[in-house]
Design a protein around this motif. Structure first.
Motif, PDB file in Angstrom:
ATOM      1  N   LYS A 150       0.833  -1.212   0.000  1.00  0.00           N
ATOM      2  CA  LYS A 150       0.000   0.000   0.000  1.00  0.00           C
ATOM      3  C   LYS A 150       0.862   1.254   0.000  1.00  0.00           C
ATOM      4  O   LYS A 150       0.587   2.219  -0.740  1.00  0.00           O
ATOM      5  N   PHE A 151       1.928   1.255   0.813  1.00  0.00           N
ATOM      6  CA  PHE A 151       2.828   2.406   0.878  1.00  0.00           C
ATOM      7  C   PHE A 151       3.536   2.619  -0.464  1.00  0.00           C
ATOM      8  O   PHE A 151       3.609   3.753  -0.975  1.00  0.00           O
ATOM      9  N   LEU A 152       4.054   1.542  -1.044  1.00  0.00           N
ATOM     10  CA  LEU A 152       4.760   1.658  -2.325  1.00  0.00           C
ATOM     11  C   LEU A 152       3.813   2.111  -3.430  1.00  0.00           C
ATOM     12  O   LEU A 152       4.149   2.990  -4.241  1.00  0.00           O
ATOM     13  N   THR A 153       2.628   1.534  -3.464  1.00  0.00           N
ATOM     14  CA  THR A 153       1.664   1.880  -4.514  1.00  0.00           C
ATOM     15  C   THR A 153       1.246   3.346  -4.428  1.00  0.00           C
ATOM     16  O   THR A 153       1.151   4.043  -5.448  1.00  0.00           O
ATOM     17  N   SER A 154       1.029   3.834  -3.214  1.00  0.00           N
ATOM     18  CA  SER A 154       0.587   5.209  -3.057  1.00  0.00           C
ATOM     19  C   SER A 154       1.676   6.209  -3.411  1.00  0.00           C
ATOM     20  O   SER A 154       1.388   7.343  -3.818  1.00  0.00           O
ATOM     21  N   ASN A 155       2.932   5.805  -3.255  1.00  0.00           N
ATOM     22  CA  ASN A 155       4.040   6.720  -3.531  1.00  0.00           C
ATOM     23  C   ASN A 155       4.721   6.483  -4.875  1.00  0.00           C
ATOM     24  O   ASN A 155       5.582   7.266  -5.282  1.00  0.00           O
ATOM     25  N   MET A 156       4.325   5.403  -5.559  1.00  0.00           N
ATOM     26  CA  MET A 156       4.816   5.138  -6.908  1.00  0.00           C
ATOM     27  C   MET A 156       3.639   4.746  -7.798  1.00  0.00           C
ATOM     28  O   MET A 156       3.569   3.631  -8.315  1.00  0.00           O
ATOM     29  N   PRO A 157       2.685   5.654  -7.993  1.00  0.00           N
ATOM     30  CA  PRO A 157       1.487   5.301  -8.753  1.00  0.00           C
ATOM     31  C   PRO A 157       1.822   5.007 -10.218  1.00  0.00           C
ATOM     32  O   PRO A 157       2.745   5.582 -10.789  1.00  0.00           O
ATOM     33  N   ALA A 158       1.060   4.071 -10.778  1.00  0.00           N
ATOM     34  CA  ALA A 158       1.231   3.741 -12.197  1.00  0.00           C
ATOM     35  C   ALA A 158       0.723   4.904 -13.028  1.00  0.00           C
ATOM     36  O   ALA A 158      -0.252   5.576 -12.673  1.00  0.00           O
TER      37      ALA A 158
END
Length: 293
Positions: free
Chosen positions: A283-291
């Protein structure tokens, strides 16, 4: 009637065996084909003085999701711990963690690096000697430990250059790169992100497993967000390091940053993270590295 009963029991047993076989087969397929791992890829020349010591060699393992991605993969660089005097990317806990993160759709680049304190025995330079009682009052570690961190960070930069050079070959998205590590590896990740001046690739966020910096003074308002996990009872790297990092992030208003203090836990609790916190990390990675759309 007895004959029919026996036949029914036999058929039930056959069906049960088929079900077990298919389940085991499916489990085997899932376990073995979810992740592709390319081991011991050389990202830079070996240091001259290490001999046959692969733990100090500049090699990486690349974990990739098995299914072909619809777009380039976000990247997590993982740096193992070991006090700059031991450890290896191939340790069981490191491998399990990297597999679970890769299964979420990331390319995980797990590196070995030059272990300065393994090759140079220096009194008073260990992480424990410097960090178990809290942050240093002068904002500096022993010069031996400072050198170890800087040399590990320099190797991390070489790994970043390898990623940049090989991104097209492996469908890696260099605009979505995070860096992580445990203990000494976390110290290296933190130093590389917040103190080094590297310009090779932008680091979007950091996942810190029980690491720390001697001082947070170099962290700027434009710094990438930080996710920290730290055992409350860590007797090697004091939990004060986690609180100091989070305090600095809040002072700089980097709101995406998170801290998770793990009650009644100590150092290097990889099994707990792998079993319980992968979704938090994702969740943290996805929110800070959005596609990108």
């Amino acid at each position: 009637m007895e004959y029919k009963h026996v036949v029914n029991r036999i058929m039930l047993m056959i069906a049960l065996f088929i079900s077990i076989f298919l389940n085991l087969q499916a489990q085997s397929i899932s376990d073995s084909s979810t992740i592709l791992i390319q081991r011991n890829l050389r990202y830079a020349d070996a240091p001259l003085e290490i001999g046959q010591d692969t733990s100090s060699d500049r090699l990486l393992d690349l974990y990739l999701p098995h299914t072909k991605p619809m777009q380039s993969l976000p990247i997590l660089v993982f740096i193992h711990g070991g006090g700059f005097s031991g450890g290896d990317k191939g340790a069981k806990g490191n491998v399990a963690l990297c597999k679970e993160i890769a299964a979420k759709g990331y390319a995980v680049v797990s590196i070995n690096y030059y272990l300065y304190l393994k090759q140079n025995k220096i009194q008073g330079a260990s992480a424990g000697a410097n960090m178990k009682d809290g942050l240093p009052k002068d904002g500096k570690f022993h010069t031996g430990l400072e050198t170890a961190v800087k040399m590990a960070s320099a190797d991390t930069e070489l790994a970043l250059q390898w990623i940049k050079n090989h991104a097209e070959n492996y469908a890696l998205d260099t605009n979505r790169l995070a860096i992580s590590g445990g203990s000494a590896g976390a110290m290296t990740a933190l130093y590389t992100t917040y103190r080094s001046k590297q310009k090779i690739l932008p680091i979007r966020c950091v996942v810190n497993f029980w690491g720390g910096l001697a001082s947070t003074d170099d962290i700027r308002a434009s710094a990438p967000p930080l996710l920290t996990f730290h055992g409350e009872q860590d007797d090697l790297i004091n939990v004060a390091y986690a609180y100091a990092l989070h305090k600095k992030m809040k002072e700089l208003n980097i709101q995406q940053s998170e801290i998770h203090i793990l009650k009644n836990m100590g150092h290097a609790i990889y099994n707990y993270i792998t079993k319980n916190e992968i979704n938090t990390i994702d969740k943290f990675l996805t929110s800070n590295m959005p596609a990108y759309e």
